[in-house]
Write an enzyme that holds these catalytic residues in place. Structure first.
Site, PDB file in Angstrom:
ATOM      1  CG  HIS A 166      11.046 -23.342  13.349  1.00 18.73           C
ATOM      2  ND1 HIS A 166      11.158 -23.046  14.680  1.00 18.73           N
ATOM      3  CD2 HIS A 166      12.224 -23.928  12.993  1.00 18.73           C
ATOM      4  CE1 HIS A 166      12.342 -23.448  15.139  1.00 18.73           C
ATOM      5  NE2 HIS A 166      13.013 -23.974  14.120  1.00 18.73           N
ATOM      6  CG  ASN A 167       6.505 -20.631  11.385  1.00 20.81           C
ATOM      7  OD1 ASN A 167       7.199 -19.681  11.723  1.00 20.81           O
ATOM      8  ND2 ASN A 167       6.019 -21.486  12.279  1.00 20.81           N
ATOM      9  CG  HIS A 197       9.630 -27.327  12.285  1.00 23.27           C
ATOM     10  ND1 HIS A 197       9.221 -26.709  13.443  1.00 23.27           N
ATOM     11  CD2 HIS A 197      10.968 -27.534  12.408  1.00 23.27           C
ATOM     12  CE1 HIS A 197      10.269 -26.524  14.232  1.00 23.27           C
ATOM     13  NE2 HIS A 197      11.343 -27.019  13.629  1.00 23.27           N
ATOM     14  NE  ARG A 204       3.266   4.639   7.694  1.00 28.56           N
ATOM     15  CZ  ARG A 204       1.962   4.794   7.552  1.00 28.56           C
ATOM     16  NH1 ARG A 204       1.122   4.181   8.369  1.00 28.56           N
ATOM     17  NH2 ARG A 204       1.485   5.563   6.598  1.00 28.56           N
ATOM     18  CG  ASP A 215      -0.317   0.172   2.526  1.00 26.80           C
ATOM     19  OD1 ASP A 215       0.933   0.242   2.587  1.00 26.80           O
ATOM     20  OD2 ASP A 215      -1.046   0.269   3.530  1.00 26.80           O
ATOM     21  CG  HIS A 216      -0.679   4.759   1.573  1.00 26.06           C
ATOM     22  ND1 HIS A 216      -1.773   3.918   1.630  1.00 26.06           N
ATOM     23  CD2 HIS A 216      -0.599   5.350   2.790  1.00 26.06           C
ATOM     24  CE1 HIS A 216      -2.326   4.017   2.823  1.00 26.06           C
ATOM     25  NE2 HIS A 216      -1.640   4.876   3.548  1.00 26.06           N
ATOM     26  CB  CYS A 228       0.930  -2.509   4.795  1.00 24.36           C
ATOM     27  SG  CYS A 228       0.678  -3.600   6.206  1.00 24.36           S
ATOM     28  N   GLY A 229       2.334  -0.506   6.435  1.00 21.85           N
ATOM     29  CA  GLY A 229       2.970   0.225   7.532  1.00 21.85           C
ATOM     30  C   GLY A 229       3.464  -0.693   8.639  1.00 21.85           C
ATOM     31  CB  THR A 230       1.773  -2.473  11.320  1.00 24.82           C
ATOM     32  OG1 THR A 230       0.605  -2.962  10.639  1.00 24.82           O
ATOM     33  CG2 THR A 230       1.479  -1.127  11.963  1.00 24.82           C
TER      34      THR A 230
HETATM   35  C1  RB5 Z   1      -1.882   2.737   6.454  1.00 23.84           C
HETATM   36  O1  RB5 Z   1      -1.915   3.957   7.106  1.00 23.84           O
HETATM   37  C2  RB5 Z   1      -1.690   1.606   7.437  1.00 23.84           C
HETATM   38  O2  RB5 Z   1      -2.823   1.444   8.217  1.00 23.84           O
HETATM   39  C3  RB5 Z   1      -1.332   0.311   6.723  1.00 23.84           C
HETATM   40  O3  RB5 Z   1      -0.195   0.516   5.961  1.00 23.84           O
HETATM   41  C4  RB5 Z   1      -1.037  -0.905   7.572  1.00 23.84           C
HETATM   42  O4  RB5 Z   1      -0.123  -0.584   8.588  1.00 23.84           O
HETATM   43  C5  RB5 Z   1      -2.201  -1.641   8.061  1.00 23.84           C
HETATM   44  O5  RB5 Z   1      -2.101  -2.693   8.682  1.00 23.84           O
END
Ligand code: RB5
Length: 147
Positions: free
Chosen positions: A100-101, A135, A111, A10-11, A67-69
């Protein structure tokens, strides 16, 4: 023929994805970049489902998401049959996710990792085989119908 690896973000993951696409090419893979293609706000499931569908159907052996997280991408990808999407924030997590997985999708928390860290995590995940043995049974039990 070079292995095709679908990759999506994503962004929040866009910039690191661009770097990883280049790295995959350098390493001799053929990245299939499913987007996003800018920093404009997007919805992570739109990319997670495209990559996970290809892995689930066997069109690709493994894929990469950012993605971010990393969490939203992992939630969406792991809804697909046969997909084991692992969020890895350091190389050792990526290594164990393979050993293992048998993680077939690498998810990076863009991020929370630097560019060099992201590249190192990717390289470790690509290079590490599944250990099998005890496993294997555990991985088989992940699918609900196998319990
Ligand atoms: C986008 O702001 C953020 O929510 C997304 O990248 C991600 O971290 C979601 O799980």
């Amino acid at each position: 023929m070079a292995e095709i690896i679908p990759i999506g973000a994503d962004h929040a993951g866009f910039e690191l994805k661009e770097r990883l696409v280049a790295e995959l090419k350098t390493l001799g893979f053929t990245p299939n970049d499913v987007g996003t293609h800018s920093t404009a706000s997007t919805d992570y499931p739109d990319y997670a489902h495209v990559v996970a569908d290809q892995v689930s159907r066997g069109q690709a052996r493994r894929g990469v998401l950012l993605c971010g997280t990393g969490l939203g991408m992992a939630y969406a990808a792991n809804r697909h049959h046969g997909v084991r999407a692992a969020v890895a924030w350091e190389p050792e997590i990526a290594r164990l996710a393979r050993l293992h997985n048998d993680a077939n999708i690498l998810v990076l928390p863009a991020r929370f990792v630097t560019e060099p860290e992201g590249i190192e995590i990717l390289k470790t995940w690509l290079a590490t085989p599944f250990e099998g043995g005890r496993h294997e049974r555990r991985v088989e039990k992940i699918e609900v119908e196998n319990i």
